[in-house]
Design a protein around this motif. Structure first.
Motif, mmCIF file in Angstrom:
data_model
loop_
_atom_site.group_PDB
_atom_site.id
_atom_site.type_symbol
_atom_site.label_atom_id
_atom_site.label_comp_id
_atom_site.label_asym_id
_atom_site.label_seq_id
_atom_site.Cartn_x
_atom_site.Cartn_y
_atom_site.Cartn_z
ATOM 1 N N SER A 64 -39.148 29.180 -6.839
ATOM 2 C CA SER A 64 -38.744 29.866 -6.065
ATOM 3 C C SER A 64 -39.785 30.493 -4.999
ATOM 4 O O SER A 64 -39.043 30.990 -3.744
ATOM 5 C CB SER A 64 -38.100 30.085 -7.220
ATOM 6 O OG SER A 64 -39.283 30.891 -7.976
ATOM 7 N N ARG A 65 -40.600 30.856 -5.998
ATOM 8 C CA ARG A 65 -42.249 31.341 -4.197
ATOM 9 C C ARG A 65 -41.992 30.430 -2.999
ATOM 10 O O ARG A 65 -41.699 31.147 -2.369
ATOM 11 C CB ARG A 65 -43.632 31.158 -5.121
ATOM 12 C CG ARG A 65 -44.533 31.920 -5.022
ATOM 13 C CD ARG A 65 -45.383 32.448 -5.519
ATOM 14 N NE ARG A 65 -46.115 31.391 -6.106
ATOM 15 C CZ ARG A 65 -46.247 30.425 -7.601
ATOM 16 N NH1 ARG A 65 -45.688 31.827 -8.141
ATOM 17 N NH2 ARG A 65 -46.726 29.961 -7.799
ATOM 18 N N ASP A 116 -37.338 31.214 3.269
ATOM 19 C CA ASP A 116 -36.420 32.020 3.547
ATOM 20 C C ASP A 116 -36.725 33.171 4.486
ATOM 21 O O ASP A 116 -36.229 33.198 5.647
ATOM 22 C CB ASP A 116 -35.776 32.777 2.701
ATOM 23 C CG ASP A 116 -34.790 33.906 3.022
ATOM 24 O OD1 ASP A 116 -33.678 33.012 3.425
ATOM 25 O OD2 ASP A 116 -34.775 35.293 2.701
ATOM 26 N N ALA A 117 -38.478 32.858 4.634
ATOM 27 C CA ALA A 117 -38.493 34.443 5.467
ATOM 28 C C ALA A 117 -38.865 33.480 6.691
ATOM 29 O O ALA A 117 -39.189 33.984 8.422
ATOM 30 C CB ALA A 117 -40.142 35.002 4.974
ATOM 31 N N ALA A 118 -39.072 32.271 6.470
ATOM 32 C CA ALA A 118 -39.925 32.114 8.085
ATOM 33 C C ALA A 118 -38.699 31.539 8.243
ATOM 34 O O ALA A 118 -39.036 32.118 9.947
ATOM 35 C CB ALA A 118 -40.623 30.828 7.093
ATOM 36 N N GLY A 139 -38.170 23.928 -0.734
ATOM 37 C CA GLY A 139 -39.450 24.652 -1.459
ATOM 38 C C GLY A 139 -39.929 23.761 -2.723
ATOM 39 O O GLY A 139 -40.441 23.059 -3.131
ATOM 40 N N ALA A 140 -37.981 23.220 -3.131
ATOM 41 C CA ALA A 140 -38.605 21.795 -4.071
ATOM 42 C C ALA A 140 -38.486 20.658 -3.057
ATOM 43 O O ALA A 140 -40.129 19.852 -3.928
ATOM 44 C CB ALA A 140 -36.833 20.925 -4.208
#
Length: 158
Positions: free
Chosen positions: A42-43, A49-51, A16-17
């Motif tokens: 975070s979004r 994470d889901a991927a 994400g970063a």
């Protein structure tokens, strides 16, 4: 040492970063400033994470040892281990119907490398990992979308 591997759920925050840093670097003047300012690590981490936990192939490039500069970077994880410096995602085409089928069975969804790590072959290595995942998934053709004004468009053309 720079290496490419399949991602793990613990990588989602660093991915994400990298996503946010890469968009803020690549898209000023292309995407609205307010949109780029409101990107959320975070979004993005939740999305990745889901991927990672799903059928999407998510691959990370990490730097460690002498390739890793001193001090934390935007994608530094916890501790002094390898740091994620780029990532790619690939899966079955997200575009439905006839259009999706004509474009390809698989799609390279993302490919981002932090600015300081470009021009080192990392993007090509991530692209190979994503393509191998698609081939293992039975995809015989692949496509990707690139913004016309993307400053790295030359990479995809090549």
């Amino acid at each position: 040492m720079i290496s490419v591997r399949r991602s793990r759920p613990a990588d989602a925050i660093a991915i994400g970063a990298v996503h946010v840093a890469a968009w803020r670097s690549a898209y000023p003047g292309i995407l609205p400033d307010a949109y780029l300012a409101n990107l959320s690590m975070s979004r993005q981490a939740a999305y990745y994470d889901a991927a990672i936990r799903g059928p999407t192939g998510v691959f990370v490039a990490t730097a460690s040892g002498s390739d890793l500069p001193a001090g934390p970077g935007p994608a530094a994880g916890s501790g002094s281990g390898p740091r994620i410096i780029g990532f790619a995602t690939a899966g079955r085409t997200r575009t439905g119907g006839e259009i999706g089928h004509r474009l390809g069975e698989g799609e390279i969804e993302t490919l981002y490398v932090l600015d300081d790590w470009r021009e080192r072959g990392i993007g090509r290595r991530l692209m190979r990992a994503a393509a191998a995942h698609l081939a293992e998934s039975g995809c015989r053709s692949v496509f990707l979308w690139v913004l016309r004004d993307n400053p790295s468009r030359w990479f995809y053309v090549h």
